[in-house]
Design a protein around this motif. Structure first.
Motif, PDB file in Angstrom:
ATOM      1  N   TYR A  74     108.609 122.001  66.642  1.00 11.65           N
ATOM      2  CA  TYR A  74     108.080 122.114  65.278  1.00 11.65           C
ATOM      3  C   TYR A  74     107.240 120.896  64.897  1.00 11.65           C
ATOM      4  CZ  TYR A  74     108.015 123.055  60.236  1.00 11.65           C
ATOM      5  OH  TYR A  74     107.620 123.312  58.938  1.00 11.65           O
ATOM      6  N   ALA A  75     107.702 119.700  65.251  1.00 14.94           N
ATOM      7  CA  ALA A  75     107.071 118.471  64.767  1.00 14.94           C
ATOM      8  C   ALA A  75     105.855 118.064  65.589  1.00 14.94           C
ATOM      9  CB  ALA A  75     108.094 117.331  64.761  1.00 14.94           C
ATOM     10  N   PHE A  76     105.792 118.485  66.843  1.00 14.93           N
ATOM     11  CA  PHE A  76     104.706 118.018  67.713  1.00 14.93           C
ATOM     12  C   PHE A  76     104.004 119.168  68.438  1.00 14.93           C
ATOM     13  CE2 PHE A  76     103.265 116.555  71.938  1.00 14.93           C
ATOM     14  CZ  PHE A  76     102.290 115.641  71.522  1.00 14.93           C
ATOM     15  N   GLY A  77     104.737 119.826  69.328  1.00 20.75           N
ATOM     16  CA  GLY A  77     104.115 120.840  70.171  1.00 20.75           C
ATOM     17  C   GLY A  77     103.509 121.993  69.397  1.00 20.75           C
ATOM     18  N   ILE A 122     105.483 129.973  67.332  1.00 23.59           N
ATOM     19  CA  ILE A 122     106.026 130.845  66.284  1.00 23.59           C
ATOM     20  C   ILE A 122     106.355 130.047  65.029  1.00 23.59           C
ATOM     21  CG2 ILE A 122     107.969 132.341  65.683  1.00 23.59           C
ATOM     22  CD1 ILE A 122     108.030 133.213  68.634  1.00 23.59           C
ATOM     23  N   LEU A 123     106.969 128.882  65.209  1.00 24.27           N
ATOM     24  CA  LEU A 123     107.371 128.078  64.045  1.00 24.27           C
ATOM     25  C   LEU A 123     106.164 127.539  63.288  1.00 24.27           C
ATOM     26  CD1 LEU A 123     110.347 126.095  65.630  1.00 24.27           C
ATOM     27  CD2 LEU A 123     110.502 127.893  63.894  1.00 24.27           C
ATOM     28  N   CYS A 124     105.159 127.067  64.003  1.00 26.45           N
ATOM     29  CA  CYS A 124     104.034 126.403  63.336  1.00 26.45           C
ATOM     30  C   CYS A 124     102.948 127.365  62.891  1.00 26.45           C
ATOM     31  CB  CYS A 124     103.458 125.318  64.230  1.00 26.45           C
ATOM     32  SG  CYS A 124     104.506 123.854  64.284  1.00 26.45           S
ATOM     33  N   LEU A 146     107.299 125.770  74.197  1.00 32.91           N
ATOM     34  CA  LEU A 146     105.938 126.232  73.905  1.00 32.91           C
ATOM     35  C   LEU A 146     105.938 127.409  72.938  1.00 32.91           C
ATOM     36  CD1 LEU A 146     104.288 126.077  77.458  1.00 32.91           C
ATOM     37  CD2 LEU A 146     104.046 124.426  75.585  1.00 32.91           C
ATOM     38  N   ILE A 147     106.727 128.441  73.254  1.00 35.90           N
ATOM     39  CA  ILE A 147     106.703 129.661  72.441  1.00 35.90           C
ATOM     40  C   ILE A 147     107.308 129.414  71.064  1.00 35.90           C
ATOM     41  CG2 ILE A 147     107.553 132.035  72.286  1.00 35.90           C
ATOM     42  CD1 ILE A 147     107.383 132.172  75.345  1.00 35.90           C
ATOM     43  N   ALA A 148     108.397 128.657  71.008  1.00 32.39           N
ATOM     44  CA  ALA A 148     109.014 128.358  69.713  1.00 32.39           C
ATOM     45  C   ALA A 148     108.067 127.553  68.840  1.00 32.39           C
ATOM     46  CB  ALA A 148     110.321 127.595  69.906  1.00 32.39           C
ATOM     47  N   VAL A 190      90.981 131.656  77.310  1.00 37.72           N
ATOM     48  CA  VAL A 190      92.208 131.957  78.050  1.00 37.72           C
ATOM     49  C   VAL A 190      92.882 130.651  78.486  1.00 37.72           C
ATOM     50  CG1 VAL A 190      93.105 132.981  80.179  1.00 37.72           C
ATOM     51  CG2 VAL A 190      91.426 134.237  78.801  1.00 37.72           C
ATOM     52  N   PHE A 191      92.084 129.675  78.915  1.00 37.73           N
ATOM     53  CA  PHE A 191      92.625 128.373  79.296  1.00 37.73           C
ATOM     54  C   PHE A 191      93.252 127.675  78.089  1.00 37.73           C
ATOM     55  CE2 PHE A 191      91.717 123.742  79.546  1.00 37.73           C
ATOM     56  CZ  PHE A 191      92.584 123.416  80.588  1.00 37.73           C
ATOM     57  N   ALA A 192      92.566 127.715  76.939  1.00 35.26           N
ATOM     58  CA  ALA A 192      93.105 127.101  75.714  1.00 35.26           C
ATOM     59  C   ALA A 192      94.384 127.790  75.272  1.00 35.26           C
ATOM     60  CB  ALA A 192      92.063 127.164  74.605  1.00 35.26           C
ATOM     61  N   ASN A 193      94.547 129.047  75.661  1.00 39.00           N
ATOM     62  CA  ASN A 193      95.706 129.858  75.291  1.00 39.00           C
ATOM     63  C   ASN A 193      96.983 129.429  76.020  1.00 39.00           C
ATOM     64  OD1 ASN A 193      95.895 133.429  74.611  1.00 39.00           O
ATOM     65  ND2 ASN A 193      97.583 132.000  74.789  1.00 39.00           N
ATOM     66  N   LEU A 194      96.859 128.753  77.158  1.00 40.54           N
ATOM     67  CA  LEU A 194      98.003 128.528  78.049  1.00 40.54           C
ATOM     68  C   LEU A 194      99.213 127.893  77.364  1.00 40.54           C
ATOM     69  CD1 LEU A 194      96.210 127.453  81.358  1.00 40.54           C
ATOM     70  CD2 LEU A 194      97.044 129.718  80.679  1.00 40.54           C
ATOM     71  N   PRO A 195      99.073 126.815  76.575  1.00 39.65           N
ATOM     72  CA  PRO A 195     100.263 126.231  75.947  1.00 39.65           C
ATOM     73  C   PRO A 195     100.862 127.088  74.836  1.00 39.65           C
ATOM     74  CG  PRO A 195      98.480 124.622  76.097  1.00 39.65           C
ATOM     75  CD  PRO A 195      97.885 125.966  76.373  1.00 39.65           C
ATOM     76  N   ILE A 196     100.113 128.058  74.344  1.00 38.01           N
ATOM     77  CA  ILE A 196     100.607 128.900  73.251  1.00 38.01           C
ATOM     78  C   ILE A 196     101.760 129.776  73.732  1.00 38.01           C
ATOM     79  CG2 ILE A 196      99.945 130.779  71.676  1.00 38.01           C
ATOM     80  CD1 ILE A 196      97.148 129.453  71.576  1.00 38.01           C
ATOM     81  N   GLY A 197     101.779 130.071  75.035  1.00 38.14           N
ATOM     82  CA  GLY A 197     102.913 130.777  75.628  1.00 38.14           C
ATOM     83  C   GLY A 197     102.836 132.287  75.562  1.00 38.14           C
TER      84      GLY A 197
END
Length: 322
Positions: A74-77, A217-219, A212-214, A110-117
């Protein structure tokens, strides 16, 4: 609780969206604004740095306890992931590599999408075009909440819940409002995304994947940065359907706060939108705008005149595809 004023329908208008006419007037008066159009040479490097920062974070969180996984999500990622969704927003307008390199832009998204999970970029591109072309269009602009959302989420507690559930509504609403056939790029986006998720799981376990996924969703739900979802087009003042925000969070969000300027000139990258406002100041300085996304969220929850129904809606004719 006093006399409560509630909305029971959207604000229906029978005029064209204001951005088309303002764009024509500004370009006629300030033709030099055309020089601001075109790719942002720094975007690909900034986005790449953010992606690799999140991959490093995946390694660093693999042995943390679950409470710290969710805290850092929540605070960073999640902040980085939300920022990446807004980078994808910019990339969807071909500002990473220019209009002549459309495929490069699609694959870079698609590359920018990778950390979004979760696969997101290809579907966003498909629907975001309609948001600009048919702003507020009934059954066309999937940024507009459904009638159920407007009817049910009408009290402070329910609106707060709605803010938490924004990622769910944004992902499911297009399937109900304006379903479209799945594209080849969406399939490739999903295959690449889930492959990377599996690789991260194989290397470092479940916790980095949840991180990553949390975070996403949280942010994208109840978070200060998510104030931009409400600030952009919810009708805080009658007669105004798009609002800008000029505060410091623009530094984290690729200037998405310059939203009137963006809808006037979608082909200008976020990094140059402040120059649009500076050049054509008389067109923007006197328009209502927001000072704080946190204040936007507060007002949305506790102001009885605001809610999912507080949107301008219009009937639009389908444009002919060239």
């Amino acid at each position: 609780m006093g006399n409560r004023v509630t909305r029971d329908d959207f604000e229906w208008v029978y005029t064209e969206q204001p951005h088309t006419q303002r764009r024509k007037e500004i370009l006629a008066k300030y033709p030099e604004i055309k020089t601001l159009m075109g790719p942002d040479p720094h975007l690909k490097w900034i986005v790449s740095g953010m992606v690799f920062m999140q991959l490093l974070a995946c390694y660093l969180v693999k042995d943390l306890s679950w409470k710290w996984i969710f805290f850092w999500a929540y605070a960073f990622g999640g902040c980085i992931n939300h920022s990446l969704t807004l980078a994808i927003h910019d990339i969807s307008h071909n500002v990473a590599f220019g209009n002549k390199q459309a495929k490069w832009n699609r694959w870079f998204a698609v590359f920018a999408n990778l950390p979004i999970g979760i696969p997101y970029s290809a579907s966003f591109k498909k629907y975001h075009i309609d948001h600009h072309r048919y702003l507020g269009g009934d059954s066309l602009d999937v940024d507009i909440p459904t009638d159920f959302e407007g009817w049910f989420f009408c009290t402070p507690l329910r609106k707060l819940l709605w803010l938490f559930l924004q990622p769910l509504f944004y992902s499911l609403r297009p399937l109900y409002v304006n379903p479209k056939a799945i594209t080849r790029m969406e399939i490739l986006n999903a295959l690449v995304q889930f492959s990377i998720d599996l690789i991260i799981y194989y290397l470092w376990g479940l916790k980095p994947v949840i991180y990553l996924i949390a975070g996403t969703i949280l942010c994208l739900g109840f978070h200060p940065i998510s104030g931009h979802f409400i600030a952009e087009h919810y009708m805080f003042l009658k007669g105004y359907e798009t609002y800008s925000y000029y505060g410091p969070l623009n530094w984290l969000t690729f200037n998405v706060g310059y939203h009137m300027e963006h809808h006037d000139f979608p082909s200008i990258p976020g990094c140059r939108l402040p120059m649009v406002k500076k050049i054509a100041a008389e067109y923007y300085d006197n328009l209502p705008h927001h000072q704080s996304w946190i204040r936007v969220l507060w007002d949305f929850v506790f102001d009885d005149t605001l809610g999912p129904y507080a949107r301008v809606k219009r009937l639009c004719k389908l444009a002919k595809e060239s």
